[in-house]
Write an enzyme that holds these catalytic residues in place. Sequence first.
Site, PDB file in Angstrom:
ATOM      1  N   ALA A 355      -3.537 -11.663  -5.687  1.00 16.15           N
ATOM      2  CA  ALA A 355      -3.042 -12.747  -6.345  1.00 16.15           C
ATOM      3  C   ALA A 355      -1.653 -12.853  -6.284  1.00 16.15           C
ATOM      4  O   ALA A 355      -0.910 -12.627  -5.085  1.00 16.15           O
ATOM      5  CB  ALA A 355      -3.450 -12.893  -7.675  1.00 16.15           C
ATOM      6  N   SER A 356      -0.992 -13.672  -7.024  1.00 11.99           N
ATOM      7  CA  SER A 356       0.647 -14.003  -6.972  1.00 11.99           C
ATOM      8  C   SER A 356       1.584 -12.825  -6.940  1.00 11.99           C
ATOM      9  O   SER A 356       2.642 -13.056  -6.683  1.00 11.99           O
ATOM     10  CB  SER A 356       1.031 -14.912  -8.003  1.00 11.99           C
ATOM     11  OG  SER A 356       0.246 -16.109  -7.796  1.00 11.99           O
ATOM     12  N   THR A 357       1.128 -11.572  -7.059  1.00  8.29           N
ATOM     13  CA  THR A 357       2.011 -10.483  -6.962  1.00  8.29           C
ATOM     14  C   THR A 357       2.595 -10.368  -5.666  1.00  8.29           C
ATOM     15  O   THR A 357       3.668  -9.656  -5.529  1.00  8.29           O
ATOM     16  CB  THR A 357       1.146  -8.987  -7.400  1.00  8.29           C
ATOM     17  OG1 THR A 357       0.292  -9.086  -6.712  1.00  8.29           O
ATOM     18  CG2 THR A 357       0.617  -9.388  -8.924  1.00  8.29           C
TER      19      THR A 357
END
Length: 670
Positions: A355-357
């Site tokens: 995801a956005s990590t």
Amino acid sequence: MFFKKRNRKERSIFSKKIKKRKEKSQGGIQVKNVEQEQRIFRLRIILGCVVVAICISILTANLYYLQVLSYEDYQTRSNVNRIRVLPVVPQRGIIYDRNHVVLAENRPVFHLVIFPNKEISTLDTINSLNELMDLELTEQDIDHILALSRTRQRFSGVEIADLLTEEQIATFSVNRHKYPNVQISSDLKRFYPFASTTTHAIGYVSRINANDVEKLTAQGKIDNYEGTTAIGKLGIERFYENELHGIAGSREVEVNSHGQILRTLKYNPPTHGRDITLTLDIRLQYYAQELLGDMKGAIVAVEPATGGILAFYSNPSYDPNLFVRGIRNKEYSYLINHPGKPLINRVTQGGYAPASTIKPLLTIMGLNEELITPTSSYFGAAYFSLPGSSHRFRDWRSWGHGWLDSYRAIELSADTYFYDLAYRAGIEKIHEYLDKYGFGRASGIDIHEESLGINPSPDWKYRRYKQGWHIGDTIPIGIGQGYWTTTLIQLVKAHSMLANHGRFVTPHLLKDIVDPKTMGIARIFDDPLLGENLKVKDKSYFDVARAGMYLVVNGPEGTGRKAFTGTTYKAAGKSGTAQIVSIKQGEKYNANALKTEHRDNALFVAFAPYYRPRILVGIILENEGGGSSVGAPVVRKLMDRYFELYPNGYEGEKVSKSIKFGMGGTVEVR
């Protein structure tokens, strides 16, 4: 008178017969040759003596052959029957945490062993002991013991029960005379005092099986395991098996015809296994378990400068002592069928969309490939569409984010900014950088149980699905979705590089190994990547990505600012919320309308202090929702605990500086 006349008459009759015989012999028959008979007799005596002499010579020669010429051979055979060489199993090395708290030790345990005897019923003995000592043996257990008793060699005992209690030992001792072919034996067995808290990191030892024997034989190590019953199966116990096991010794004993040991003739002591100290802090490990509670997921804390792992926990977990004892079918079935899948190590084996990590990492790619600049502007609308396509790749914020630069895009986790970046970079370039970051490859951690994840590419998709790569497959890769999967340890390793301004380290559990002979350090962890740097055109690119993560936690619009309010230290982090199932065009995500297993995963990665990080924490929580709302508070609590335990280290600059980061705004940095 009558008798006298009768006697005379008889004498006259006999005398006449004798005279006639003499006359006949003298007249026609020869007399025997006495000398010849004597000669024959002497020959017979000589022949008999020769035969006896030959027999004595043969007997003497045979005795000489047995007693002199074959002395060593028969002496050896005699010793084989009289002397036995028994293996002496070495004591397994102890495992400690960084503060020398015991994580794995050896404890004395007592076993009930039966020596099968034809004159004593094995079945009756087992049933009697089962009732007397309350052994709780099932019919299946008894059948197994009977089968072993029929196949074991003479004088080889069969274990009836292990881990006897003091009460059971006392009960048997009182009734010992009733069971002449049963005895209690003792040895050392592995014990994990923290049970489920350290299972996935340390692993466990269990009984040696046929596969283990085959591997040890192929490696030429089988002789060193003579008499050993257990071997490392998972985790540290398996990875450092050679160091922990030690070198077997031997004991020469004299036995009688019944196999009973009379005395010890020679003793060659074993070399104990080496003790291992880990980088783990059991206090942080225990707190990590407490924080996760009933949530499925994993959490890792490392020292980014060295790669030393401070906490390594996967939830749910299980008690490894069950496998040391010999896990029962019912217990193993429970673990296999448990909905939380406790046997999976979610730190190294769980495959998740990051995801956005990964947005700070993709920012470095964009800067280095000159696709973006730190302050180049981009308008973040509510969605992103490919040219000529009506499909909308939506932003997590339904009305969009407005004007963005690199700093603000990371701070707000703007999806459309990274959709556009992925589109312009292309999958080949993204795949290249993900490979440099370590995705799709082994992290190098010192345990064998590790999945590689998926670093997507056109070649991979064709091998997997026999389909070509479409441009629409590239867009979700920009926000860590789509075909991309990673493990938590890979994510932590990549962000450790970012925390170190581009310097790689290998995450590891080993701190050092102690030699039992000298009690000195025999080995410390050797990092093959220590000192290697990610090659970029300008090192300031790392500062841009790190500043964006600082704004996530400290900026006015940061997605993780609420979780880190009021900390004594300044952290930098990045949240991630990974979708498990796709949402149709025009529909909104509603967690309550989905099954639990279809809800979003929560991720968060953070390091602190900002300038010189001492700790980096990564977390994945399955089906728990938002990374900033659920994952970030857990990470903050673990960091707080770390700085409580280690208060004397660096926690940031004493005087803060007011710095403006493009559209991300002005914040205090220290």
